[in-house]
Scaffold this active site. Structure first.
Site, PDB file in Angstrom:
ATOM      1  N   TYR A 298      -4.263   9.957  -1.124  1.00 17.63           N
ATOM      2  CA  TYR A 298      -3.068  10.475  -1.003  1.00 17.63           C
ATOM      3  C   TYR A 298      -2.762  11.302   0.073  1.00 17.63           C
ATOM      4  CZ  TYR A 298      -2.718   8.737  -5.999  1.00 17.63           C
ATOM      5  OH  TYR A 298      -3.027   8.007  -6.914  1.00 17.63           O
ATOM      6  N   HIS A 306       2.828   7.192  -3.637  1.00 15.59           N
ATOM      7  CA  HIS A 306       1.495   6.475  -3.987  1.00 15.59           C
ATOM      8  C   HIS A 306       0.561   6.604  -3.089  1.00 15.59           C
ATOM      9  CE1 HIS A 306       3.419   4.801  -7.629  1.00 15.59           C
ATOM     10  NE2 HIS A 306       4.643   4.649  -6.906  1.00 15.59           N
ATOM     11  N   LYS A 353      -1.824  -1.246  -1.199  1.00 10.47           N
ATOM     12  CA  LYS A 353      -2.904  -0.304  -0.802  1.00 10.47           C
ATOM     13  C   LYS A 353      -3.842  -0.968   0.120  1.00 10.47           C
ATOM     14  CE  LYS A 353      -2.855   1.999  -5.039  1.00 10.47           C
ATOM     15  NZ  LYS A 353      -1.625   2.650  -4.848  1.00 10.47           N
TER      16      LYS A 353
END
Length: 399
Positions: A298, A306, A353
């Site tokens: 993060y 996120h 991601k």
């Protein structure tokens, strides 16, 4: 972007600003230690010219109990728990998904209306609204299709059912239905008119669980955590912590057998090298088991955005003979199948991601003595390399 509410661009710059400002105030410190700058003065300016500083470093001293069974350190003090969470997002509540909010949820359940929702309750509410939005949209599409079919049967005209329009709710226009209000207020009974019973205070039974990597980073790098021995409840020295955390990752032995020797491929060492590497670069490192990876990165913390990167730790032996003679079967130390890599990459691509393979080189026993493992000085012989994996989507990457 949320499926229920429009993006921040369409809502205006002030929408959600109060909550964002509150998070910036609560989580203003990225680490438990604080640097207090003295007020401006002539002495300070002279010292700055000489390369000196009067900055005061304030380091809190939290306490946690080492639990070798769960391979974690338990912080039971609510004060220390909130301090470690709000200053760096360390640990996880054992009764919560992430933030230790069990007590706040119990207090909110006792209140009637106007309660301040915790992060877990906000997430649950958003998921319920998203589920209801999908049901309402599916019902509206089915109604339009039924209407088109009825027109075809009665008038013979063919109408293509529309998937958008005023009759079909969209993410920008849909709102959850308000709670129904009873037409006539219920008449209070004699029992309800009596004085309310005073409720007992809620005891906070939740504790913060620190991974061994987080605990050693706080104890060694920041010097703001005291680890207590689970048997004697005495403070452990740094050397005792270093040995205990390594032994906790080794296979158990019978009581008469001597303690197993330390090894260069100890899972604690490999994972700590990765954790310390990215923490020292300013990232907030959290566990990534939810997305089938080892760690998540993060920029500021879970309450802000996120995680952008998902990391899989891949140990590599500098000497291949060390892997053959090792008593440990390290995860991802052997070549993995392409199907496994494709599965992990697809899972993380769906949640936006970027997958990173973190290769940790384990030093060879032939060039280093095992005695170096008695201190954290051995960490300088490990190296970290990253490889970014991206899923190729032909329809989206033509440009």
């Amino acid at each position: 972007m949320s499926m229920i509410t429009p993006s921040t661009r369409s809502r205006g710059p002030n929408k959600g600003g109060a909550r964002r400002n509150e998070n910036n105030r609560i989580y203003a410190n990225p680490l438990p230690i604080i640097f207090n700058e003295p007020p401006p003065s002539r002495i300070r300016s002279v010292l700055n010219t000489l390369g000196l500083s009067l900055t005061e470093v304030v380091s809190p001293h939290c306490e946690g109990i080492f639990d070798p069974i769960t391979r974690s350190v338990w912080v039971t003090s609510s004060k220390h728990t909130m301090l470690l969470w709000r200053r760096g997002f360390f640990g996880k509540g054992d009764l919560s998904r992430s933030e230790p909010s069990w007590l706040a949820r119990q207090i909110n359940n006792r209140r009637v209306g106007g309660k301040q929702m915790t992060s877990e309750e906000v997430t649950a509410k958003r998921r319920a609204e998203r589920r209801q939005f999908k049901l309402d949209r599916a019902a509206a599409i089915a109604a339009v299709a039924a209407e088109a079919e009825a027109i075809f049967e009665t008038e013979g005209r063919v109408i293509k059912p529309a998937l958008s329009g005023p009759a079909i709710p969209s993410a920008a226009t849909w709102r959850p239905a308000p709670a129904p209000v009873p037409e006539t207020p219920a008449t209070p009974t004699l029992e309800e008119e009596e004085e309310p019973v005073e409720l007992e205070p809620i005891e906070d039974i939740e504790h913060l669980q620190l991974t061994l990597q987080e605990a050693f980073f706080l104890a060694w790098s920041l010097d703001c955590l005291t680890v207590l021995d689970p048997h004697t409840n005495d403070a452990m020295t740094l050397k005792q912590i270093w040995h205990a955390f390594q032994i906790a990752h080794l296979p158990p032995t019978l009581p008469p057998a001597p303690s197993p020797p330390l090894q260069f491929d100890n899972p604690f060492l490999i994972n700590y090298v990765v954790y310390h590497h990215y923490r020292s670069l300013g990232w907030v490192v959290k566990g990534g088991i939810k997305f089938c990876v080892d760690y998540l990165l993060y920029k500021r913390g879970p309450v802000f955005t996120h995680a952008e990167f998902a990391m899989v730790v891949c140990p590599i032996y500098e000497d291949s003979e060390d892997q053959e003679t090792s008593s440990l079967d390290l995860q991802n130390s052997s070549p993995f199948a392409w199907s496994w890599l494709s599965t992990i990459n697809r899972v993380n691509s769906q949640v936006q991601k970027t997958l990173i393979l973190v290769y940790v080189t384990i030093p060879a026993r032939s060039r280093l003595s095992l005695d170096i493992l008695n201190t954290p000085a051995c960490l300088q012989h490990y190296s970290v390399r990253e490889v970014t994996i991206r899923r190729f989507i032909p329809a989206r990457m033509r440009d």
